[in-house]
Design an enzyme around this catalytic site. Structure first.
Site, PDB file in Angstrom:
ATOM      1  CG  ASP A 342      14.034  -4.648 -15.634  1.00 18.70           C
ATOM      2  OD1 ASP A 342      14.122  -4.823 -14.481  1.00 18.70           O
ATOM      3  OD2 ASP A 342      15.027  -4.453 -16.551  1.00 18.70           O
ATOM      4  CD  GLU A 378      11.843  -2.237 -11.927  1.00 24.12           C
ATOM      5  OE1 GLU A 378      12.681  -2.523 -10.950  1.00 24.12           O
ATOM      6  OE2 GLU A 378      12.500  -2.776 -13.032  1.00 24.12           O
TER       7      GLU A 378
END
Length: 702
Positions: A342, A378
């Site tokens: 993330d 990401e």
């Protein structure tokens, strides 16, 4: 109680069958107490007197799995110097393998008094906070083997443990929403029939429900609020939270592996649940604030490139050690197959700017364990210069946000999208070829947990996030969505037909693009969140997948597209197209060719045309340049993909020099989408009429 010196490594609580070794790092502490917690609310405090390189440690004979514990750190409380030690706060072990209980929000878990942030708060947090748990590391993995699915055979399925399983009618009530549910035959059967090879789980590291959300009657449903980087989230366990969650998670991994499905974890190493300077003191802040967090020039405050209040200090050797130890633990002890990072750009911020040569990437690159699993970034964060799609090192794959945006724009009819759409369809060579990566570096997706579902993408122009309690201010406002003529739910048959066609267009495009496709859980059924594009705090039926009795035509179509991809290597090439005939293939045709609807090869003027929204692409199955696993030549059928993203019906001419006989295998204008072997046959030079916003795929045998 006997207290032996113990060892400084490994960090955390390590049970060896006769007792437990405890070790914790803190450079800021004057002294640290290990607190053994008892069910009557009392605790036994043991000072950790042995110190090696700022690691305090002790071995306690007879301390068994299931024992709850925490730390109390005695040291300076001087926020103006970045120091926030406070022995009144019971702290979680950063290396805890399991965590029990939850946070009872009140002034007790904060290091300061509400309304007076400069005043130290000495209220005891122990009755109101979570506790670490000693776990039994022994587990019978049997003959568990990692599937080790290569990227070109991978179909990712992003899912939430609770959201995927909570409403499944075939699951016992006591298993819904748990790790055990993932191992249930009903879930495994659905995933295997869909063609899924890797389950990408949204955060399962122990996380905290924010104080603000709790006060609003909401919760941090998505889980991007980690407090324990080694502990499976205890609320997803059906067996208990005194270490049983570890065994249950391992059992789920073993069952998924038996079904041939890899387990990828969405991990949040960029920040913690302790928030900004007004956040709670739960673990890292009280142990050694300035060693774990990136502070501003005024050390009272935290630098935040994540939008969550803090960022971990990626140039700290202790933070890097924590992350690498955690990654190795999940691979070696929990048998997971990879990670999706993330806000991964934050991990590259060794100093201020994003640096692809940062220490974190160096460590991953040379690590003999972590470097061998799937690593998915990401590739952005919310800091300056944080959008880094295409800029991660060669070992990494990336969520391709540009793929998502371009495909959405193409099918909603935006001008000047043809050229970029062609690049995204063929693996995004403009992003990944220069640094030696392949099409498989691109994780393609149209929807994910963050944003509209597939159904809502074609049903809403505007977000509807009022249920989140922020007056619809949260969530992305520019969604590149199109409601097909009516906002929200409607009974208009024309609008419903167009929406169904658009969902088939997105599904077929995704699964037939070069790269690695990722589906979002429930999109195969067309699930809706009522236009909410930021359901991070919605732990209820709005976010849980509503399993229909009959999956319907969209599910059948999704399965068919996944099977078409699986059966034909021309859709999952490991090398980029050359745009010319390939030597040694005995085929004079180029490996790829682009055509206008009139069947003529595209010119630069065609690519640059503002209003052009239609094209065809020929994929030559006889001109695949990469060899098979034993060096053999790969040969496949050839395909012609026809895209009409315009608002009107167009006639497409089948090119005359690229095959005589073709069969229609996909037609998104038909509700069933057409299946291989059932479509009409066409010849070179024939004209095909494609209705507005539809897609046809023709197949020619090798």
């Amino acid at each position: 109680m006997q207290v032996w010196p113990g060892q400084a490594y490994p960090l955390g609580a390590t049970y060896d069958g006769a007792g437990t070794n405890f070790a914790v790092f803190s450079e800021a502490a004057d002294r640290i107490e290990l607190c053994l917690l008892h069910d009557d609310g009392s605790e036994t405090a043991i000072e950790l007197r042995e110190t090696d390189a700022f690691v305090r440690h002790a071995y306690l004979p007879g301390i068994m799995p299931g024992q709850r514990y925490g730390f109390r750190v005695h040291g300076p409380y001087a926020p103006e110097r970045g120091q926030r030690c406070n022995s009144a706060k019971l702290l979680l072990d950063p290396y805890a393998r399991a965590i029990s209980g939850g946070v009872e929000w009140g002034e007790e878990v904060y290091g300061y008094h509400f309304g007076s942030p400069e005043r130290r708060n000495d209220l005891d947090s122990a009755p109101h906070t979570m506790s670490s748990v000693v776990v039994n590391p022994y587990f019978d993995w049997g003959d568990d083997r990692r599937p080790r699915t290569e990227y070109h055979h991978t179909l990712l399925y992003e899912a939430h443990v609770k959201g995927l399983t909570m409403r499944h009618p075939g699951l016992p009530d006591e298993l819904r929403g748990t790790y055990a549910a993932l191992a249930h035959p009903a879930i495994l059967e659905h995933l295997t029939e869909l063609g899924v090879t890797a389950l990408e789980l949204m955060p399962v590291h122990q996380f905290v429900n924010d104080h603000r959300l709790a006060d609003m009657g909401l919760s941090n449903y998505w889980g991007y609020n980690t407090i324990g980087f080694f502990a499976p989230h205890n609320a997803y366990a059906s067996w208990g939270d005194r270490g049983q969650q570890v065994l249950e998670f391992k059992s789920a991994v073993r069952a998924l592996h038996e079904a041939g499905i890899e387990v990828i974890l969405d991990v949040v190493y960029n920040h913690t649940a302790e928030g900004n300077h007004l956040g709670p003191t739960l673990s890292f802040r009280g142990l050694d604030n300035s060693s774990y967090y990136r502070l501003t020039d005024d050390p009272r405050y935290y630098m935040d490139t994540t939008g969550t209040g803090n960022s971990l200090l990626m140039r700290s050797p202790h933070v890097l050690q924590l992350i690498m130890d955690s990654l190795r633990y999940w691979v070696t002890e929990m048998h997971v197959d990879g990670f999706r990072f993330d806000l991964a750009a934050t991990l590259a911020r060794q100093f201020h700017e994003v640096d692809r040569l940062s220490s974190f990437f160096d460590l991953v690159q040379q690590d003999p364990v972590v470097s061998q699993v799937k690593l998915i970034a990401e590739p952005w964060d919310v800091g300056e210069g944080g959008y880094q799609v295409g800029n991660f090192p060669p070992l990494w794959t990336e969520w391709n946000g540009k793929y998502r945006d371009t495909v959405r724009d193409m099918w909603r009819g935006e001008p000047r999208t043809l050229a970029e759409f062609a690049s995204r369809l063929t693996g995004s060579s403009d992003l990944y070829q220069d640094d030696g990566r392949r099409p498989l570096a691109s994780i393609n997706f149209v929807t994910c947990h963050d944003g509209f579902t597939l159904h809502d993408l074609v049903s809403y122009n505007e977000k509807r996030n009022d249920a989140n309690g922020e007056d619809n201010r949260d969530g992305e406002s520019h969604n590149r969505s199109w409601n097909c003529g009516a906002e929200g739910e409607t009974d208009d048959p024309g609008v419903l037909s167009l929406r169904a066609r658009q969902m088939r267009n997105f599904t077929a495009t995704l699964l037939l693009s070069q790269g690695v496709p990722m589906l979002s859980h429930g999109d195969e059924f067309g699930r809706t969140q009522g236009g909410n594009n930021n359901a991070y705090c919605q732990d209820g039926e709005l976010s849980w997948v509503p399993w229909p009795e009959d999956g319907g035509e969209l599910l059948d179509f999704t399965r068919a597209m996944a099977a078409l991809r699986r059966d034909h290597p021309v859709f999952r090439r490991r090398r980029f197209f050359h745009g010319r005939p390939v030597e040694g293939t005995h085929d004079e045709l180029s490996d790829i060719a682009w055509f206008t609807p009139a069947g003529e090869e595209m010119t630069q003027r065609d690519w640059d045309s503002t209003q052009a929204r239609a094209l065809s692409v020929f994929l030559n199955g006889n001109a695949i340049s990469e060899p098979g696993p034993r060096g053999e030549r790969i040969s496949d059928d050839s395909f012609l993909m026809l895209f009409n993203a315009s608002p009107k019906t167009l006639e497409f001419v089948v090119p005359v020099n690229h095959g005589r006989q073709w069969q229609v295998v996909v037609d998104t204008a038909r509700s069933e989408g057409v299946a291989p072997g059932t479509g009409a046959r066409v010849k070179a030079g024939d004209r095909l009429s494609l209705v507005d916003r539809s897609m046809v795929v023709l197949q020619r045998p090798a």
